[in-house]
Structures are given as structure tokens and as C-alpha cells.
Design a protein around this motif. Structure first.
Motif, PDB file in Angstrom:
ATOM      1  N   CYS A 285       0.812  -1.219   0.000  1.00 24.69           N
ATOM      2  CA  CYS A 285       0.000   0.000   0.000  1.00 24.69           C
ATOM      3  C   CYS A 285       0.848   1.274   0.000  1.00 24.69           C
ATOM      4  O   CYS A 285       0.403   2.315  -0.496  1.00 24.69           O
ATOM      5  CB  CYS A 285      -0.922   0.029   1.217  1.00 24.69           C
ATOM      6  SG  CYS A 285      -2.340  -1.085   1.125  1.00 24.69           S
ATOM      7  N   THR A 286       2.061   1.190   0.561  1.00 27.75           N
ATOM      8  CA  THR A 286       2.871   2.403   0.744  1.00 27.75           C
ATOM      9  C   THR A 286       3.103   3.176  -0.555  1.00 27.75           C
ATOM     10  O   THR A 286       2.790   4.373  -0.633  1.00 27.75           O
ATOM     11  CB  THR A 286       4.207   2.052   1.425  1.00 27.75           C
ATOM     12  OG1 THR A 286       3.938   1.545   2.738  1.00 27.75           O
ATOM     13  CG2 THR A 286       5.111   3.272   1.543  1.00 27.75           C
ATOM     14  N   PRO A 287       3.640   2.569  -1.631  1.00 29.67           N
ATOM     15  CA  PRO A 287       3.814   3.355  -2.859  1.00 29.67           C
ATOM     16  C   PRO A 287       2.484   3.738  -3.499  1.00 29.67           C
ATOM     17  O   PRO A 287       2.374   4.812  -4.106  1.00 29.67           O
ATOM     18  CB  PRO A 287       4.619   2.409  -3.765  1.00 29.67           C
ATOM     19  CG  PRO A 287       4.344   1.036  -3.246  1.00 29.67           C
ATOM     20  CD  PRO A 287       4.177   1.191  -1.774  1.00 29.67           C
ATOM     21  N   SER A 335      -5.814  -3.462   7.177  1.00 32.04           N
ATOM     22  CA  SER A 335      -4.467  -2.918   6.962  1.00 32.04           C
ATOM     23  C   SER A 335      -4.464  -1.745   5.989  1.00 32.04           C
ATOM     24  O   SER A 335      -3.549  -0.918   6.023  1.00 32.04           O
ATOM     25  CB  SER A 335      -3.532  -4.012   6.450  1.00 32.04           C
ATOM     26  OG  SER A 335      -3.339  -5.001   7.428  1.00 32.04           O
ATOM     27  N   ILE A 336      -5.460  -1.664   5.132  1.00 33.14           N
ATOM     28  CA  ILE A 336      -5.538  -0.530   4.198  1.00 33.14           C
ATOM     29  C   ILE A 336      -5.709   0.768   4.979  1.00 33.14           C
ATOM     30  O   ILE A 336      -5.022   1.767   4.719  1.00 33.14           O
ATOM     31  CB  ILE A 336      -6.708  -0.736   3.214  1.00 33.14           C
ATOM     32  CG1 ILE A 336      -6.459  -1.966   2.339  1.00 33.14           C
ATOM     33  CG2 ILE A 336      -6.904   0.506   2.345  1.00 33.14           C
ATOM     34  CD1 ILE A 336      -7.656  -2.367   1.490  1.00 33.14           C
ATOM     35  N   ALA A 337      -6.632   0.763   5.946  1.00 33.05           N
ATOM     36  CA  ALA A 337      -6.836   1.951   6.777  1.00 33.05           C
ATOM     37  C   ALA A 337      -5.611   2.226   7.643  1.00 33.05           C
ATOM     38  O   ALA A 337      -5.196   3.379   7.812  1.00 33.05           O
ATOM     39  CB  ALA A 337      -8.069   1.771   7.648  1.00 33.05           C
ATOM     40  N   TYR A 338      -5.050   1.168   8.204  1.00 35.86           N
ATOM     41  CA  TYR A 338      -3.889   1.303   9.075  1.00 35.86           C
ATOM     42  C   TYR A 338      -2.718   1.946   8.323  1.00 35.86           C
ATOM     43  O   TYR A 338      -2.091   2.892   8.804  1.00 35.86           O
ATOM     44  CB  TYR A 338      -3.492  -0.080   9.596  1.00 35.86           C
ATOM     45  CG  TYR A 338      -2.390  -0.086  10.626  1.00 35.86           C
ATOM     46  CD1 TYR A 338      -2.679  -0.016  11.974  1.00 35.86           C
ATOM     47  CD2 TYR A 338      -1.054  -0.183  10.231  1.00 35.86           C
ATOM     48  CE1 TYR A 338      -1.655  -0.029  12.926  1.00 35.86           C
ATOM     49  CE2 TYR A 338      -0.032  -0.194  11.166  1.00 35.86           C
ATOM     50  CZ  TYR A 338      -0.346  -0.120  12.514  1.00 35.86           C
ATOM     51  OH  TYR A 338       0.669  -0.129  13.452  1.00 35.86           O
ATOM     52  N   ALA A 339      -2.443   1.414   7.134  1.00 35.95           N
ATOM     53  CA  ALA A 339      -1.342   1.951   6.328  1.00 35.95           C
ATOM     54  C   ALA A 339      -1.595   3.403   5.946  1.00 35.95           C
ATOM     55  O   ALA A 339      -0.697   4.253   6.014  1.00 35.95           O
ATOM     56  CB  ALA A 339      -1.162   1.098   5.072  1.00 35.95           C
ATOM     57  N   ALA A 340      -2.822   3.712   5.549  1.00 38.43           N
ATOM     58  CA  ALA A 340      -3.153   5.069   5.101  1.00 38.43           C
ATOM     59  C   ALA A 340      -3.027   6.076   6.235  1.00 38.43           C
ATOM     60  O   ALA A 340      -2.479   7.176   6.041  1.00 38.43           O
ATOM     61  CB  ALA A 340      -4.568   5.096   4.528  1.00 38.43           C
ATOM     62  N   PHE A 341      -3.529   5.726   7.416  1.00 38.29           N
ATOM     63  CA  PHE A 341      -3.470   6.683   8.524  1.00 38.29           C
ATOM     64  C   PHE A 341      -2.027   6.998   8.887  1.00 38.29           C
ATOM     65  O   PHE A 341      -1.644   8.169   8.996  1.00 38.29           O
ATOM     66  CB  PHE A 341      -4.214   6.143   9.741  1.00 38.29           C
ATOM     67  CG  PHE A 341      -4.263   7.130  10.878  1.00 38.29           C
ATOM     68  CD1 PHE A 341      -5.276   8.079  10.946  1.00 38.29           C
ATOM     69  CD2 PHE A 341      -3.291   7.132  11.866  1.00 38.29           C
ATOM     70  CE1 PHE A 341      -5.312   9.006  11.979  1.00 38.29           C
ATOM     71  CE2 PHE A 341      -3.316   8.054  12.904  1.00 38.29           C
ATOM     72  CZ  PHE A 341      -4.339   8.992  12.961  1.00 38.29           C
ATOM     73  N   TRP A 342      -1.226   5.962   9.091  1.00 36.69           N
ATOM     74  CA  TRP A 342       0.143   6.212   9.548  1.00 36.69           C
ATOM     75  C   TRP A 342       1.023   6.817   8.469  1.00 36.69           C
ATOM     76  O   TRP A 342       2.025   7.467   8.780  1.00 36.69           O
ATOM     77  CB  TRP A 342       0.747   4.920  10.079  1.00 36.69           C
ATOM     78  CG  TRP A 342       0.095   4.479  11.349  1.00 36.69           C
ATOM     79  CD1 TRP A 342      -0.639   3.348  11.543  1.00 36.69           C
ATOM     80  CD2 TRP A 342       0.077   5.174  12.592  1.00 36.69           C
ATOM     81  NE1 TRP A 342      -1.112   3.300  12.829  1.00 36.69           N
ATOM     82  CE2 TRP A 342      -0.687   4.404  13.501  1.00 36.69           C
ATOM     83  CE3 TRP A 342       0.625   6.374  13.033  1.00 36.69           C
ATOM     84  CZ2 TRP A 342      -0.912   4.793  14.821  1.00 36.69           C
ATOM     85  CZ3 TRP A 342       0.409   6.759  14.350  1.00 36.69           C
ATOM     86  CH2 TRP A 342      -0.346   5.980  15.230  1.00 36.69           C
ATOM     87  N   GLN A 343       0.651   6.649   7.223  1.00 33.13           N
ATOM     88  CA  GLN A 343       1.445   7.254   6.148  1.00 33.13           C
ATOM     89  C   GLN A 343       0.995   8.676   5.825  1.00 33.13           C
ATOM     90  O   GLN A 343       1.825   9.552   5.584  1.00 33.13           O
ATOM     91  CB  GLN A 343       1.350   6.401   4.878  1.00 33.13           C
ATOM     92  CG  GLN A 343       2.176   6.943   3.708  1.00 33.13           C
ATOM     93  CD  GLN A 343       2.225   5.971   2.557  1.00 33.13           C
ATOM     94  OE1 GLN A 343       2.108   4.756   2.746  1.00 33.13           O
ATOM     95  NE2 GLN A 343       2.406   6.469   1.348  1.00 33.13           N
TER      96      GLN A 343
END
Length: 467
Positions: A285-287, A335-343
Motif C-alpha cells: 500500500c505504501t507506494p 491494513s488498508i486503513a492502518y497503512a493510510a493513517f500512519w502514512q
């Protein structure tokens, strides 16, 4: 910005992700299964220590905004944070073998020490990011680089602990010794990452601006500044997003182990695998999130990710997940929400600094992050207490290898329905958040002229500037 600047700053995100994940995911597990405390007591310890941290952290951002030393405004706090963060983390996962009353007192003290150290690092560190990356899109890139190290920290603090505990136990070490060893490793790595960033960011801070008309720093001025920040129109939306996401993440992460054990009968090593898969999804999800933040704007990319995960959580609850593959699928969706929030959230939050400067006439990055930290701590404290009470009322007993049907249902609802409702609420307010790229650029032009004492135009800024 040079590429090495992004990475030199980002490495300390390990100290955010690893200790935070370890404490929020495993503290209740450790307290109830190793230290022998009830779920109600474990939830109370988490709630008290976090809220005490919120009170103490109240001053950290303001102090760093007004700090003046040859070593900078923010970086000295990184050095200060190392000892309390490391010592507090280790003590939180040490079974002292004393009576319950003394244990509770010690864990509250250890938790307070840990969160003080965490706040002393995280608040100035985040404010430093807003200073070294002043552009709207630059901030998204900075947080994307930081997220790479955040994933490493999540793997250390979320994925590996159960596997390491099981490995050490298999080698003959006691459970209490295994948990202590894992906490020690995480503390050393986290504190080491802070020291690396402290050294890598030399000379990157903006020098403090001498302003003889500036009000004298003090408690009264601190409260005035924080009240003004809370009244900034865009920040009101973000406060609700913070509360909702933190509630969702606390209920999800703290219940993962319980759901896997008592609903599906999975071993801890399998649970570690699920966390690892979640981190792989984060890495994928990061990139994509970095690209989306530029293409559709970071505020919209974050809102969309929160909404997808919230709707997905509802779907999985009503599908009645009863298999390993089903749990993996749900973990991937969350994990989509988790990745988006912290990024992306900090990249969104950084832009409040310019709104604050325009309205208040001074740079307030640290104070903005500090108010964010207070809201974060308050939400986490409330969520931890509610979760502990919810498990207790549902009949959960950490001493039992199997839980009652009512307790398992309570765990399911806490693991899926509560996060679903919270994520959808967060998505709605993130969509409504009024500070987009166009308005930010208008604000930058008006702020540039205001700094130089020239006339400026606020046309188009009515939704973000209170007249």
C-alpha cells in the motif's frame, strides 16, 4: 529536499511504530496471561497511564516551539526521550511477581514513564518533519519514506513478539523471561533509531525567530495557544478523525490475539503470521498511497482508505469469519486503513501549521502535534478502558484456555463491529476536511505577503480561516 534528508529523518519512525505496536497490541495480553491480572484491571492500567501521558504531553509541543538552544528546538528532546522510553517499555513487560496492588502501582508507573518518553520523542520529532518539508506534496513524500521504516518497526513490535516468545520458551526460557527479552530488544532498537535520526538531522531545523512582541511563554499562554489551535476550522475535523481511528485501531489490534485464540483456536505463531501478512499489505500500500496522495490529494486518499476498511469490517462481521483464511482476508482489509493513517495523516496534519501561523502570527508546529497527541492519548485511554470493561462484562477470563460463547461473541464484536463504525465515522470527517491543495496554495501566498507586511487576499479561504 535531498533524498538522504528524507531517509535520515524517517529512520526514527521505527521508534514510533515498534514500541507503540508492542504496547497497544500485547500489554493487555501480557497483563492477563503472564502477570495474572484481570482484563478490567489491565484495561484500567492502560487507560490511566495513557491519560497521564496526555496530561504531561500537553506542554511538550509548546515547550519545543519556544525552546532555544544551539542544538535546535526539537532535537534535544529526542535525546531526553531515550531513557524513559526504553526503561518504561522494559518495565511494562516485566513480571515482578509481587502482590496485585503493588503490581498495579508499578505498571502504572512504568506506563507513565514509557508514554512520557514516547511523547517527548514523538511530538518534537513530528514537528521537525513539518519544518524540514514545507511543501504540500513534499510532506507526502517525507511521510512515505518514514512509513518504510514504520513498517519495519511494525514487524518488530507487532509481527515478531509472539514468535520470539514461543521460540525462547521452546529453548527453555520461562514466559516471563521471554517477554522481558523481547521488550529489551525492542527498546534497544527503538532508542537506537532515535539516536541515528538525531545525528542525521543536524542543522536541518529552522532557527527560532526572535520576536520581542511575542507573549512570554508560560502556562497561560500555552492554554491560549491550544484553545486557538482547537478553534482552527480544519483542525476540528481532524480531531474527530483522530478519535475515531484510534478507537478502531485499539479495538482491532488488542483483540487480534484473543480472536485468533478463542474463536479460531489458532496458536500464537499463526497469529504472528497474520500480522506479518498485514505488514506485507502495508508495504504494498505504501507506494500506492504515495501515488494516490499526489493524484487525488492526500486528504481524499486517506478518507477513501478509511471508508474501504470500515465497510469491509462490516462485511466480514456478518460473514462470520471462522477460518484462518477469513481472518487473513479481514486483516488485509483493515491494513488498508492502518497503512493510510500512519502514512498520510501526519502529512495532512502538518498543513495545520500554516493555518496556525496565519491566524496566530507564529509558527506552532510543536503545539499542533502536542494537541494531536493529547487527543490521541485521550482516545486511546478511553478505548482501552472501554475495551477492558467490555471484555470483563462479556465474561472473558485470561486464566481460561477456552472462553464462553458469550465471551467469544463479545470479542468478535470488539474486533470487527466497533472498528467498522469508527472507521466509517473517520472517513466521513476526513472527506469533509476543508484544507485541500488549492486552498493550501492560496494560504501560502497570503501568508508570504503577511510575513513581509504586504497586503494579502483571503478570497477562497473562508472555509479554513475563521473571520
Amino acid at each position: 529536499m535531498k533524498r538522504k534528508t528524507y531517509w535520515g529523518y524517517g529512520v526514527a519512525t521505527i521508534a514510533d511504530a515498534a514500541p507503540y505496536s508492542f504496547v497497544t497490541v500485547y500489554s493487555i495480553v501480557f497483563f492477563t496471561t503472564v502477570a495474572g491480572l484481570s482484563a478490567e484491571t489491565a484495561g484500567m492500567i492502560s487507560a490511566v497511564t495513557i491519560i497521564l501521558n496526555g496530561i504531561a504531553e500537553m506542554s511538550l509541543g509548546y515547550v519545543s516551539d519556544n525552546w532555544n538552544s544551539k542544538y535546535g528546538r526539537r532535537r534535544p528532546f529526542l535525546i531526553f526521550a531515550v531513557v524513559p522510553l526504553g526503561v518504561g517499555l522494559i518495565a511494562l513487560f516485566t513480571d515482578f511477581g509481587w502482590d496485585e496492588t503493588l503490581k498495579v502501582a508499578v505498571y502504572i508507573g512504568a506506563g507513565f514513564l514509557f508514554w512520557i518518553g514516547f511523547g517527548a520523542y514523538y511530538t518534537p520529532y513530528s514537528a521537525l518533519g513539518a519544518e524540514i518539508a514545507p511543501g504540500y506534496n513534499e510532506r507526502s513524500v517525507l511521510r512515505t519514506c518514514a512509513r518504510v521504516f514504520g513498517i519495519m518497526g511494525n514487524i518488530l513490535g507487532m509481527v515478531l513478539p509472539l514468535a520470539m516468545v514461543e521460540l525462547l520458551a521452546g529453548l527453555g526460557m520461562s514466559d516471563r523471561g521471554a517477554w522481558f527479552s523481547v521488550a529489551l530488544l525492542i527498546a534497544v532498537v527503538a532508542c537506537g533509531s532515535i539516536l541515528i535520526t538525531w545525528n542525521s538531522t543536524r542543522g536541518m531545523e529552522k532557527p527560532p525567530v526572535e520576536d520581542k512582541t511575542k507573549p512570554k511563554a508560560g502556562l497561560v499562554q500555552l492554554l491560549r495557544d491550544y484553545i486557538q489551535i482547537l478553534r482552527l476550522r480544519p483542525f476540528i475535523f481532524l480531531i474527530i478523525v483522530i478519535f475515531a481511528f484510534v478507537a478502531a485501531n485499539t479495538f482491532y489490534s488488542s483483540n487480534m490475539v484473543f480472536f485468533a485464540r478463542y474463536k479460531l483456536g489458532l496458536g500464537d505463531q499463526v497469529t504472528s503470521t497474520i500480522f506479518l501478512i498485514s505488514m506485507i499489505v502495508n508495504a504494498i500500500c505504501t507506494p500506492l498511497l504515495g501515488w494516490a496522495a499526489i493524484k487525488i490529494e492526500k486528504k481524499n486518499a486517506l478518507a477513501l482508505a478509511l471508508l474501504v476498511s470500515g465497510i469491509g469490517a462490516i462485511v466480514f462481521r456478518f460473514l462470520d469469519v471462522s477460518s484462518y483464511l477469513g481472518l487473513i482476508a479481514y486483516a488485509c482489509v483493515f491494513s488498508i486503513a492502518y497503512a493510510a493513517f500512519w502514512q498520510l495523516f501526519n502529512a495532512v496534519l502538518y498543513d495545520i501549521s500554516e493555518v496556525g501561523e496565519f491566524v496566530m502570527g507564529k509558527r506552532v508546529e510543536g503545539s499542533v502535534i502536542s494537541v494531536y497527541g493529547i487527543a490521541f492519548s485521550l482516545s486511546m485511554s478511553i478505548s482501552s478502558k472501554v475495551l477492558g470493561s467490555m471484555l470483563e462484562w462479556g465474561g472473558y477470563n485470561g486464566a481460561l484456555a477456552e472462553q464462553s460463547a458469550h465471551a467469544v461473541t463479545t470479542i468478535e464484536n470488539a474486533f470487527m463491529l466497533v472498528p467498522a463504525a469508527a472507521l466509517i465515522l473517520a472517513a466521513i470527517f476526513q472527506f469533509l476536511y476543508p484544507l485541500n491543495k488549492g486552498r493550501f496554495e492560496l494560504l501560502e501566498r497570503a501568508l508570504h505577503n503577511k510575513r513581509k507586511g504586504l497586503s494579502y487576499d483571503t478570497t477562497g479561504l473562508d472555509r479554513i480561516i475563521r473571520k
